[in-house]
Structure formats: structure tokens, C-alpha cells
Scaffold this motif. Sequence first.
Motif, mmCIF file in Angstrom:
data_model
loop_
_atom_site.group_PDB
_atom_site.id
_atom_site.type_symbol
_atom_site.label_atom_id
_atom_site.label_comp_id
_atom_site.label_asym_id
_atom_site.label_seq_id
_atom_site.Cartn_x
_atom_site.Cartn_y
_atom_site.Cartn_z
ATOM 1 N N LEU A 114 6.151 7.967 2.551
ATOM 2 C CA LEU A 114 4.790 8.376 2.207
ATOM 3 C C LEU A 114 4.797 9.497 1.182
ATOM 4 O O LEU A 114 3.963 9.536 0.267
ATOM 5 N N GLY A 117 5.368 8.095 -2.272
ATOM 6 C CA GLY A 117 4.131 7.530 -2.798
ATOM 7 C C GLY A 117 3.191 8.615 -3.289
ATOM 8 O O GLY A 117 2.554 8.475 -4.344
ATOM 9 N N MET A 118 3.123 9.730 -2.560
ATOM 10 C CA MET A 118 2.228 10.811 -2.939
ATOM 11 C C MET A 118 2.671 11.489 -4.228
ATOM 12 O O MET A 118 1.876 11.687 -5.150
ATOM 13 N N THR A 121 2.434 9.060 -7.453
ATOM 14 C CA THR A 121 1.052 8.922 -7.950
ATOM 15 C C THR A 121 0.543 10.250 -8.513
ATOM 16 O O THR A 121 -0.269 10.266 -9.439
ATOM 17 N N THR A 141 -8.960 15.113 -1.637
ATOM 18 C CA THR A 141 -8.015 14.816 -0.563
ATOM 19 C C THR A 141 -8.401 15.529 0.720
ATOM 20 O O THR A 141 -8.185 15.011 1.825
ATOM 21 N N LEU A 211 -5.524 6.891 -5.984
ATOM 22 C CA LEU A 211 -4.382 6.483 -5.171
ATOM 23 C C LEU A 211 -3.651 7.695 -4.609
ATOM 24 O O LEU A 211 -3.191 7.689 -3.462
ATOM 25 N N ASN A 212 -3.548 8.752 -5.424
ATOM 26 C CA ASN A 212 -2.868 9.961 -4.964
ATOM 27 C C ASN A 212 -3.610 10.609 -3.798
ATOM 28 O O ASN A 212 -2.974 11.107 -2.852
ATOM 29 N N CYS A 215 -2.784 8.542 -0.755
ATOM 30 C CA CYS A 215 -1.382 8.731 -0.376
ATOM 31 C C CYS A 215 -1.153 10.122 0.206
ATOM 32 O O CYS A 215 -0.404 10.283 1.180
ATOM 33 N N SER A 216 -1.798 11.130 -0.381
ATOM 34 C CA SER A 216 -1.645 12.499 0.124
ATOM 35 C C SER A 216 -2.214 12.634 1.530
ATOM 36 O O SER A 216 -1.603 13.253 2.402
ATOM 37 N N TYR A 219 0.079 10.920 3.949
ATOM 38 C CA TYR A 219 1.292 11.715 4.166
ATOM 39 C C TYR A 219 1.023 12.876 5.128
ATOM 40 O O TYR A 219 1.778 13.078 6.094
#
Length: 383
Positions: A114, A117-118, A121, A141, A211-212, A215-216, A219
Motif C-alpha cells: 500500500l 502505491g501511495m 502516485t 486525504t 489516486l494518491n 492510496c494514502s 495505507y
Amino acid sequence: MSDDKKREDFGIELGDRRGSGFDAPPPPKMPPQSHSTTSSPLLPILAYCGSSILMTVTNKYVLSDMNFNLNFFLLCVQSVVCVMAIQSCKSSGIITYRDFNSDEAKKWFPISLLLIGMIYTSTKALQFLSIPVYTIFKNLTIILIAYGEVLWFGGSVTVMALFSFGLMVLSSVIAAWADIQHALQNYGGHGSSEASDKISTLNAGYIWMMLNCFCSAAYVLGMRKRIKLTNFKDFDTMYYNNLLSIPILLLCSLFLENWSSANIAKNFPTERRNAIILAMVFSGLSSVFISYTSAWCVRVTSSTTYSMVGALNKLPIALSGLIFFDAPVTLPSVSAIAVGFVSGIVYALAKVRQSAGGPKTVLPTMQNPMSASSQSMRDSFKS
């Protein structure tokens, strides 16, 4: 490792100190002491703000060239530098963390995925967007994490927090509108191919930013759940995150990125090669600086002060984009920064009021994605 990385920067949960295991009996009253660097809160606060700006600016410097396409390699270098740095600190007795354990590594591996991914992105979003816009959108976020806390951890959202969320969304809308208007006004208008290319670049940045944010949030929420199984402290988290990420990032770089001599020359032009390599190393070190200075701030200030510092820190980070890079300085862009800054303050105040009411669940703020708990980090330092 950088949050973008590395967090922000990046998810720190301060929690209610009354219910934690860190409370000690009140110390006896001591006579006033002279000013020192260990007790004065100014130095750690400045160090924390400086390390946050350093990480964002160095990452942006490397990614500022649109031709740069070795993002996995950049993240791999940052992870290697981070592991070497904290291992050196451990050997010197500055910090302590547990040794590598294969069973713990297996439990933590999904969190490292994860994290990859964070941070990936994050680098893509920072490559296409200016630092002020990136910083403003990163606030979104917090909203995802807040409602993730409500769904999975029994958290709560106050009216004041909802108001701050509205300001965060408003600042993001203003920032996007300002970016698009600047592109149209400076690149030939609606019919210009140059303006269309610029807007396409911005749209790509917005998609990566969206997306970030997801993903954040995944995570931070996943790490909170997993950390209960491992009982990791902050430097344990940093060590395993970076160590487990290295082989994955290296394989992704070798198999997914172009390592031809022509592409290497394009990514590391002769006139900027040394500066880019140095910036990559500094960005890796800055993630360690952020974690260290975060713990320093918590030790010499209260959690309330620390949360306010996190909110106020968004302003100098956004301004660094205006100072060091060619981010447009217009009334809408400055207004977006101001609204985003106010939203951070309102959210920090909402957390303070919620903590004063006594609930155990305190919504997290995105400052450093490498951290799981700023309070637990204090155990990682030897007194």
C-alpha cells in the motif's frame, strides 16, 4: 522515504494522551532553567517545518522535468538511503528499533505494498502539478481517512471538522480553477494546441492526485489495523516499510522502466546529473529527518501544539513552490492557498476541541506517511 512519500508529507495519529501508556506521575516542580536547545520548542518546530519543505522541494526538483520517467528508481534510491540512515543512527545509539523478523515481515508486507502505491502516485502527481496545488489537494486525504475511521474504527466527525472539510474541498476547487485559467490565459486560449497540452498535463495530475488520496487513506487505515498485530513503534514501521519496499521497487524499475542509454541520458542530463542525484539522496534523508523532528516536537511540546504545527506547516510548504519553482502567483492561486491554510487550522482546532471532550478516537492528520503514531515514536529514542 517520501507523502509523498513519505508523508507528507504526508498519517500521524496523536490520540488522547490521557488514555495512553505514556502518562507518568507529574514531575516535581523545578526552578526555571536557562534556555536550552533540548527544552525550547522553537528549534524542533523549525526543524520539523524545514525537513518537510526539504523533502517536498527536493522531490519536485527531481520530478520537475517532464522527461523524468524513472519514478520507481527514485523511490528505490530513497528507500535504500533511508534504511542506511536509520541503521547508522541505531548503530550510533541515537534511536532503537527491533531487528528483522521474517514472521513480522510477512504480516507487514501488505502495508508495504500500500505504501508503494501511495508514494508512486504521489511522485506522479507532484510531477504534473505545482507544489501549492499538490499541497492543497493532499488535504482531501484527511476527509477520506476521517470517514474511514468512522466506518472501521468507531470514530466521530464533529460539526467543526465538517466545516473544515468543506473548506478543504473549496480550496481544491479554487486551485484547480486557477490552474486551468492560468493555462488558458498564458498558452493561447481555448483553440491553442499548447493550451490543450497544458490542460491535459493538469488533468493527468488531478487523476494521479485522486489516486494518491485513495492510496494514502488505504495505507494509513490499513497500517492502523495491522499495527495492532505487530505492536510496531515508529522506527520499526519506517525500517520495515523501506526494507520491504526495496526489492519490489527495484524489480518494478528494472522490468517496467526504460533503462536504455538514451533514456538514462534524458533522465539525467549532463548539466543537472550531479544535482539530481544529490536531490534524490537528500529526499531519502529528509524522511528520516521528518520522523526524528516529529518525535522531537512531541517530546518538548504538547500534542495540541504539534497538531497546530502540522496545520500551519502547510503554508510554508505551499509557499516554497512559489519561491523555488515557477508556480503561477495569481489572486485565485493565493486565495486557494489561504483557504487551504485556514481549513488546516480549523481542522486542528476541531481535533483540540474533540480531545478536550474526552473521546478516545482522534481523527488523524496527514503529515508523515512513514509514521503510525507520534507518541509511540518517543519509545524509540533512548532517554
